[in-house]
Scaffold this motif. Structure first.
Motif, PDB file in Angstrom:
ATOM      1  N   GLY A 220       0.791  -1.213   0.000  1.00  0.00           N
ATOM      2  CA  GLY A 220       0.000   0.000   0.000  1.00  0.00           C
ATOM      3  C   GLY A 220       0.827   1.269   0.000  1.00  0.00           C
ATOM      4  N   THR A 221       1.976   1.230  -0.665  1.00  0.00           N
ATOM      5  CA  THR A 221       2.852   2.403  -0.706  1.00  0.00           C
ATOM      6  C   THR A 221       3.646   2.415  -2.000  1.00  0.00           C
ATOM      7  OG1 THR A 221       4.484   3.672   0.561  1.00  0.00           O
ATOM      8  CG2 THR A 221       4.852   1.298   0.402  1.00  0.00           C
ATOM      9  N   LYS A 222       4.181   3.559  -2.321  1.00  0.00           N
ATOM     10  CA  LYS A 222       4.945   3.750  -3.547  1.00  0.00           C
ATOM     11  C   LYS A 222       6.382   3.275  -3.390  1.00  0.00           C
ATOM     12  CE  LYS A 222       6.216   5.846  -7.478  1.00  0.00           C
ATOM     13  NZ  LYS A 222       5.812   5.345  -8.805  1.00  0.00           N
ATOM     14  N   ILE A 223       6.892   2.568  -4.390  1.00  0.00           N
ATOM     15  CA  ILE A 223       8.321   2.242  -4.467  1.00  0.00           C
ATOM     16  C   ILE A 223       8.873   3.035  -5.645  1.00  0.00           C
ATOM     17  CG2 ILE A 223      10.090   0.458  -4.746  1.00  0.00           C
ATOM     18  CD1 ILE A 223       7.993  -1.612  -3.898  1.00  0.00           C
ATOM     19  N   PRO A 224       9.529   4.165  -5.408  1.00  0.00           N
ATOM     20  CA  PRO A 224      10.068   4.943  -6.524  1.00  0.00           C
ATOM     21  C   PRO A 224      11.169   4.170  -7.254  1.00  0.00           C
ATOM     22  CG  PRO A 224      10.845   5.819  -4.433  1.00  0.00           C
ATOM     23  CD  PRO A 224       9.826   4.776  -4.108  1.00  0.00           C
ATOM     24  N   THR A 225      11.271   4.391  -8.549  1.00  0.00           N
ATOM     25  CA  THR A 225      12.275   3.710  -9.362  1.00  0.00           C
ATOM     26  C   THR A 225      13.123   4.724 -10.113  1.00  0.00           C
ATOM     27  OG1 THR A 225      10.692   3.509 -11.189  1.00  0.00           O
ATOM     28  CG2 THR A 225      10.892   1.626  -9.686  1.00  0.00           C
ATOM     29  N   ALA A 226      14.390   4.403 -10.280  1.00  0.00           N
ATOM     30  CA  ALA A 226      15.307   5.216 -11.074  1.00  0.00           C
ATOM     31  C   ALA A 226      15.883   4.333 -12.177  1.00  0.00           C
ATOM     32  CB  ALA A 226      16.429   5.764 -10.209  1.00  0.00           C
ATOM     33  N   LEU A 227      15.914   4.838 -13.382  1.00  0.00           N
ATOM     34  CA  LEU A 227      16.435   4.086 -14.522  1.00  0.00           C
ATOM     35  C   LEU A 227      17.740   4.708 -14.996  1.00  0.00           C
ATOM     36  CD1 LEU A 227      16.175   1.923 -16.714  1.00  0.00           C
ATOM     37  CD2 LEU A 227      14.700   3.501 -17.999  1.00  0.00           C
ATOM     38  N   GLY A 228      18.772   3.885 -15.127  1.00  0.00           N
ATOM     39  CA  GLY A 228      20.077   4.348 -15.580  1.00  0.00           C
ATOM     40  C   GLY A 228      20.639   3.477 -16.683  1.00  0.00           C
ATOM     41  N   GLY A 229      21.714   3.972 -17.283  1.00  0.00           N
ATOM     42  CA  GLY A 229      22.364   3.242 -18.372  1.00  0.00           C
ATOM     43  C   GLY A 229      22.094   3.926 -19.691  1.00  0.00           C
ATOM     44  N   GLY A 230      23.021   4.748 -20.154  1.00  0.00           N
ATOM     45  CA  GLY A 230      22.841   5.436 -21.425  1.00  0.00           C
ATOM     46  C   GLY A 230      21.983   6.682 -21.342  1.00  0.00           C
ATOM     47  N   ILE A 231      21.810   7.228 -20.141  1.00  0.00           N
ATOM     48  CA  ILE A 231      21.049   8.478 -20.009  1.00  0.00           C
ATOM     49  C   ILE A 231      22.029   9.636 -20.215  1.00  0.00           C
ATOM     50  CG2 ILE A 231      19.431   9.808 -18.623  1.00  0.00           C
ATOM     51  CD1 ILE A 231      18.428   7.008 -19.162  1.00  0.00           C
ATOM     52  N   SER A 232      22.227   9.989 -21.468  1.00  0.00           N
ATOM     53  CA  SER A 232      23.261  10.972 -21.785  1.00  0.00           C
ATOM     54  C   SER A 232      22.720  12.263 -22.367  1.00  0.00           C
ATOM     55  CB  SER A 232      24.267  10.369 -22.778  1.00  0.00           C
ATOM     56  OG  SER A 232      23.610   9.975 -23.978  1.00  0.00           O
ATOM     57  N   ASP A 233      21.416  12.313 -22.668  1.00  0.00           N
ATOM     58  CA  ASP A 233      20.850  13.534 -23.223  1.00  0.00           C
ATOM     59  C   ASP A 233      19.372  13.631 -22.866  1.00  0.00           C
ATOM     60  OD1 ASP A 233      19.554  11.721 -24.961  1.00  0.00           O
ATOM     61  OD2 ASP A 233      21.018  12.037 -26.555  1.00  0.00           O
ATOM     62  N   ARG A 234      18.757  14.734 -23.269  1.00  0.00           N
ATOM     63  CA  ARG A 234      17.360  14.996 -22.927  1.00  0.00           C
ATOM     64  C   ARG A 234      16.444  13.906 -23.489  1.00  0.00           C
ATOM     65  NH1 ARG A 234      13.735  19.439 -22.631  1.00  0.00           N
ATOM     66  NH2 ARG A 234      11.713  18.562 -22.060  1.00  0.00           N
ATOM     67  N   GLN A 235      16.714  13.455 -24.713  1.00  0.00           N
ATOM     68  CA  GLN A 235      15.872  12.436 -25.326  1.00  0.00           C
ATOM     69  C   GLN A 235      15.878  11.150 -24.508  1.00  0.00           C
ATOM     70  OE1 GLN A 235      17.041  11.335 -29.305  1.00  0.00           O
ATOM     71  NE2 GLN A 235      15.288   9.997 -29.621  1.00  0.00           N
ATOM     72  N   ALA A 236      17.060  10.728 -24.074  1.00  0.00           N
ATOM     73  CA  ALA A 236      17.155   9.499 -23.274  1.00  0.00           C
ATOM     74  C   ALA A 236      16.474   9.682 -21.923  1.00  0.00           C
ATOM     75  CB  ALA A 236      18.620   9.110 -23.088  1.00  0.00           C
ATOM     76  N   ALA A 237      16.617  10.873 -21.342  1.00  0.00           N
ATOM     77  CA  ALA A 237      15.969  11.138 -20.058  1.00  0.00           C
ATOM     78  C   ALA A 237      14.454  11.105 -20.210  1.00  0.00           C
ATOM     79  CB  ALA A 237      16.419  12.493 -19.520  1.00  0.00           C
ATOM     80  N   ASP A 238      13.936  11.774 -21.238  1.00  0.00           N
ATOM     81  CA  ASP A 238      12.493  11.775 -21.468  1.00  0.00           C
ATOM     82  C   ASP A 238      11.972  10.362 -21.695  1.00  0.00           C
ATOM     83  OD1 ASP A 238      12.342  14.495 -21.172  1.00  0.00           O
ATOM     84  OD2 ASP A 238      12.208  14.940 -23.321  1.00  0.00           O
TER      85      ASP A 238
END
Length: 371
Positions: A220-238
């Protein structure tokens, strides 16, 4: 598009960026403090963190544990109100001692990979530090979430997903990396044709997030997630946010910043390479890793056994008598800018770096219009 702050329990990062931990000596108090000051989460790598201490050769563990505190204090002076954590590899000898040292120093967060941190909840149970396992597949996510649920009746405060384009040691077997590097049939769809390799891992990310949702409903709670690997520009971040990630983990992009703790020669190496210079290599303990092709990599690839210093006790599975080279030696050479003798870990997009930047410039380029 504005991004929401990253909330990890009661801790809030105004910018949903976690700076990935980079050892040895690449992300220490300077870089992590700078990222935290800008509203992200700064991460200090605990891997052989005391390599510059005068007693490191004689008593590396003692030097490292002392440096955990000093590097944290350095970061905290830079960002008195920011969020600062540690990356501590499960594969490290003395893992539990390093976790305790990070907690005692005052860390907000411990990110842990290079193996599944099965007993991390037990180690930090009497503290309010937040804990975040690193996973790369739905299978590993299911294993760690199920284990923590059954044994400790808790879930991660944050889950970090590291994809196949990440730098350093990778959480994939060689055959898995080969699978994710294959082109997909795209039936002429332009977006798919230009990004077809990423599509394969997108499906894995969705599976991981599905596992996460199951445990969110259960608790009953949120587990925030972070995605990494090749996040080198705005397009990859979006794209990472569009998949459902709450934050991005960024490492390589922060190396060519003025605030990065690495030697300037290390940083300049990134500015001089081409795409074909980024290669997959094997560490002395058999794990695949991504690095810059240089004289050192060529010697290793040719089968040369490189002499090394007495063991500094870094990894559990290392056999000093039989390794082709010492990863501690090679990474210390990197941190010191001794490039011909160095293992230069990097992400898949390291070759895209064109100039030195500031941490603020990197963050603004990835998450503009931040809250």
């Amino acid at each position: 598009m504005d991004r929401k702050p990253l909330r990890i329990g009661k801790k809030v990062a105004q910018v949903p960026i976690i700076q990935g931990g980079m050892g040895i000596g690449i992300s220490l108090g300077g870089l992590s403090g700078a990222v935290a000051k800008e509203g992200g989460i700064g991460i200090i790598s605990a891997a052989q963190i005391g390599f510059r201490e005068p007693d490191f050769d004689k008593n590396p563990k003692k030097a490292n544990l002392r440096a955990v505190k000093t590097e944290y204090e350095k970061a905290r002076r830079i960002a008195p109100e920011g969020l600062i954590g540690f990356n501590i590899m499960v594969a490290m000898r003395g893992y539990e001692d390093y976790v305790h040292a990070a907690v005692d120093a005052g860390a907000d967060l411990i990110v842990s990979g290079a193996g599944l941190p099965t007993d991390l909840p037990k180690i930090v149970q009497d503290s309010d530090v937040k804990i975040a396992p690193i996973v790369s597949t739905a299978k590993s996510a299911a294993v760690i979430l199920k284990y923590w649920d059954r044994k400790y009746h808790r879930i991660p405060d944050l889950l970090v997903i590291e994809g196949p384009k990440a730098g350093g040691h990778l959480g994939f077997q060689p055959e898995e990396l080969a699978f994710y590097q294959q082109e997909l049939p795209c039936d002429g769809v332009p977006e798919c044709v230009s990004n077809s390799r990423a599509v394969r891992y997108d499906e894995e990310v969705r599976k991981i997030l599905s596992v996460v949702r199951d445990y969110e409903e259960r608790y009953g709670t949120k587990i925030p997630t972070a995605l990494g690997g090749g996040i080198s520009d705005r397009q990859a971040a979006d794209h990472a946010f569009s998949l459902g990630a709450d934050a991005i983990q960024v490492a390589t992009r922060f190396i060519t910043t003025k605030e990065c703790d690495a030697d300037i020669r290390y940083k300049k190496a990134y500015l001089q390479i081409k795409e074909e210079d980024v290669v997959i290599t094997k560490s002395p303990v058999g794990m695949p890793g991504r690095a810059i092709r240089n004289r050192f990599i060529e010697r290793v690839a040719s089968g040369e056994k490189i002499p090394h210093t007495p063991c500094h006790g870094c990894l559990h599975k290392c056999d000093p008598a039989n390794i082709p080279y010492c990863i501690t030696d090679a990474l210390i050479h990197a941190a010191k800018g001794e490039l011909d003798e160095a293992l230069l870990f990097c992400g898949a997009d390291a070759w895209k770096a064109e100039r030195m930047e500031t941490v603020k410039e990197v963050i603004d380029s990835l998450v503009p219009g931040r809250v």
